[in-house]
Design an enzyme around this catalytic site. Structure first.
Site, PDB file in Angstrom:
ATOM      1  N   GLY A 181      10.803   8.818   4.892  1.00 10.02           N
ATOM      2  CA  GLY A 181      10.559   7.916   3.764  1.00 10.02           C
ATOM      3  C   GLY A 181      11.775   6.997   3.678  1.00 10.02           C
ATOM      4  CB  ALA A 182      11.980   3.300   3.675  1.00 11.10           C
ATOM      5  N   GLY A 183      13.405   5.138   1.512  1.00  7.43           N
ATOM      6  CA  GLY A 183      14.453   5.268   0.503  1.00  7.43           C
ATOM      7  C   GLY A 183      15.336   6.482   0.772  1.00  7.43           C
ATOM      8  NE  ARG A 216      11.566   7.193  11.517  1.00  5.54           N
ATOM      9  CZ  ARG A 216      10.488   7.513  10.812  1.00  5.54           C
ATOM     10  NH1 ARG A 216      10.611   8.203   9.706  1.00  5.54           N
ATOM     11  NH2 ARG A 216       9.298   7.125  11.205  1.00  5.54           N
ATOM     12  CB  CYS A 226       2.171   6.902   4.422  1.00  5.36           C
ATOM     13  SG  CYS A 226       3.591   7.654   5.268  1.00  5.36           S
ATOM     14  CB  SER A 269       5.474   5.496  -0.612  1.00 10.33           C
ATOM     15  OG  SER A 269       6.179   4.794  -1.601  1.00 10.33           O
ATOM     16  CG  ASP A 327       9.221   2.271   6.381  1.00  9.71           C
ATOM     17  OD1 ASP A 327       8.150   2.726   5.942  1.00  9.71           O
ATOM     18  OD2 ASP A 327      10.172   2.972   6.759  1.00  9.71           O
ATOM     19  CG  ASN A 386       4.066   1.445   4.208  1.00  8.78           C
ATOM     20  OD1 ASN A 386       5.140   2.033   4.052  1.00  8.78           O
ATOM     21  ND2 ASN A 386       2.935   1.937   3.758  1.00  8.78           N
ATOM     22  CE  LYS A 387       4.379   6.477   8.782  1.00  9.93           C
ATOM     23  NZ  LYS A 387       5.190   6.654  10.018  1.00  9.93           N
ATOM     24  CE  LYS A 397      12.102   1.495   0.460  1.00  7.74           C
ATOM     25  NZ  LYS A 397      11.004   2.184  -0.235  1.00  7.74           N
TER      26      LYS A 397
HETATM   27  C1  RUB Z   1       7.047   6.630   5.466  1.00 11.52           C
HETATM   28  C2  RUB Z   1       6.408   5.383   4.962  1.00 11.52           C
HETATM   29  C3  RUB Z   1       6.559   5.092   3.498  1.00 11.52           C
HETATM   30  C4  RUB Z   1       7.749   4.143   3.317  1.00 11.52           C
HETATM   31  C5  RUB Z   1       8.143   4.015   1.864  1.00 11.52           C
HETATM   32  O1  RUB Z   1       7.036   6.695   6.863  1.00 11.52           O
HETATM   33  O2  RUB Z   1       5.864   4.581   5.693  1.00 11.52           O
HETATM   34  O3  RUB Z   1       5.421   4.469   2.986  1.00 11.52           O
HETATM   35  O4  RUB Z   1       8.873   4.629   4.025  1.00 11.52           O
HETATM   36  O5  RUB Z   1       8.557   5.263   1.378  1.00 11.52           O
HETATM   37  P1  RUB Z   1       7.736   7.955   7.597  1.00 11.52           P
HETATM   38  P2  RUB Z   1       9.534   5.392   0.122  1.00 11.52           P
HETATM   39  O6  RUB Z   1       7.061   9.177   7.093  1.00 11.52           O
HETATM   40  O7  RUB Z   1       7.511   7.701   9.044  1.00 11.52           O
HETATM   41  O8  RUB Z   1       9.212   7.911   7.230  1.00 11.52           O
HETATM   42  O9  RUB Z   1       8.860   4.701  -1.000  1.00 11.52           O
HETATM   43  O10 RUB Z   1       9.651   6.886  -0.074  1.00 11.52           O
HETATM   44  O11 RUB Z   1      10.837   4.758   0.495  1.00 11.52           O
END
Ligand code: RUB
Length: 319
Positions: free
Chosen positions: A21-23, A63, A133, A135, A202, A212-213, A238
């Site tokens: 997850g990007a965050g 990543r 996904c 998020s 992302d 995004n995913k 982001k």
């Molecule tokens: C996770 C993904 C999420 C974004 C945003 O991909 O695509 O939608 O990262 O997430 P992966 P968040 O599982 O490959 O990391 O809102 O938690 O930052």
């Protein structure tokens, strides 16, 4: 564990998606740089800066699509370099790294909270909401709306190959939010019933395209066809300054073993597997991007980038 081992462990956890997850990835990297500074035995600010730069390089290579990771590392490395240019003592530089990393982590967590509050205002009673996904920001919007007493149902797509949609479904279920788990290929089948789609990001490009995913752009296409509003939640870290200079966000392609066992693949000598982890949704298919600074149309992404990074030059983005 030495600080190098610790950074390697975090880098490995990000690569293998034990941290995902990007965050979360961005905060884990900031935390790793903070630990590097705290545990460093460097005697000069120059050698401390070099240690931070080495750790940053290791983390950056994990990543490539998560612009949040690049932005968090850039913020910390840049502050370290500015401190070095001011010829400050090593202890002062250590303090500067700790403060910058801590601030990034705190800002990131409060951005998610704020997006939750802003986004929850867009959810109405009896909404059917599709998500893809897993998020943290999109989930925060849903959990905040639910905590505010809104009654709605969520359709979570499974998200092949890593099935992050199941994490979303489990989280929502634990909160008491009624949720249907669907396979990715059922997205269009259910889309006509939906009132809105909410997904995370992302990366956001300067033209408002969202990375995004994998599968997000297909969901957006189905939403567009069914005239279902498509919302993206994205913290401002982001947004990709590189895209202002015409660079594209790199799309990570992961191992074939995520899709098929190697022994099965060996039985098909003429088959190769392609496994892109992310895709790009064009701005035409996005109604709104919910950031911690407010809701913007995708076309205003460039303004967020200008506000966050000022005027963009190639030198400024070097690190
Ligand atoms: C996770 C993904 C999420 C974004 C945003 O991909 O695509 O939608 O990262 O997430 P992966 P968040 O599982 O490959 O990391 O809102 O938690 O930052």
């Amino acid at each position: 564990m030495t600080k190098t081992d610790e950074v390697k462990r975090v880098a490995q956890d990000i690569k293998l998606m034990r941290i995902r997850g990007a965050g979360k990835i961005a905060r884990a990297a900031a935390e790793a740089l903070l630990t590097t500074a705290q545990q460093s035995k460097a005697k000069s600010s120059l050698s401390l800066m070099k240690e931070v730069e080495t750790a940053a390089k290791l983390l950056l290579d994990t990543r490539p699509t998560a612009v949040s990771l690049q932005n968090s590392i850039r913020r910390i490395v840049n502050e370290t370099r500015i401190a070095n240019n001011r010829n400050i003592k090593v202890e002062k530089m250590r303090q500067c790294i700790v403060e910058t990393s801590t601030k990034f982590i705190q800002d990131s967590l409060s951005a998610i909270e704020r997006i939750g509050v802003i986004g929850a205002g867009r959810i109405e009673d009896d909404d059917l909401i599709m998500t893809h996904c897993n998020s943290a920001t999109a989930t925060k919007v849903l959990s905040t709306a639910f905590a505010n007493g809104k009654h709605f149902k969520v359709f979570a797509s499974e998200t092949r190959p890593r099935l992050q949609g199941r994490i979303t479904a489990k989280t929502l279920s634990n909160l008491g939010i009624p949720t249907s788990l669907i396979v990715d290929s059922a997205i269009r089948f259910f889309m006509t019933k939906m009132n809105k789609v909410i997904v995370g990001a992302d990366a956001v490009a300067s033209n408002g395209a969202v990375v995004n995913k994998i599968g997000t752009s297909l969901m957006a296409l189905a939403a567009h066809e069914a005239r279902v509003p498509f919302f993206v939640t994205a913290e401002t870290y982001k947004f990709s300054p590189e895209t202002v200079l015409g660079q594209l966000v790199k799309i990570e392609e992961r191992d074939s073993s995520e899709i098929i066992l190697e022994k099965e693949l060996l039985k098909m000598p003429n088959v190769s597997v392609r496994n892109p982890a992310f895709d790009v949704t064009p701005p035409e298919y996005i109604d709104l991007i919910i950031t911690e600074k407010g809701i913007i149309p995708p076309q205003a992404a460039i303004m967020i980038i200008q506000e966050e990074f000022g005027s963009i030059t190639a030198e400024k983005l070097e690190y």
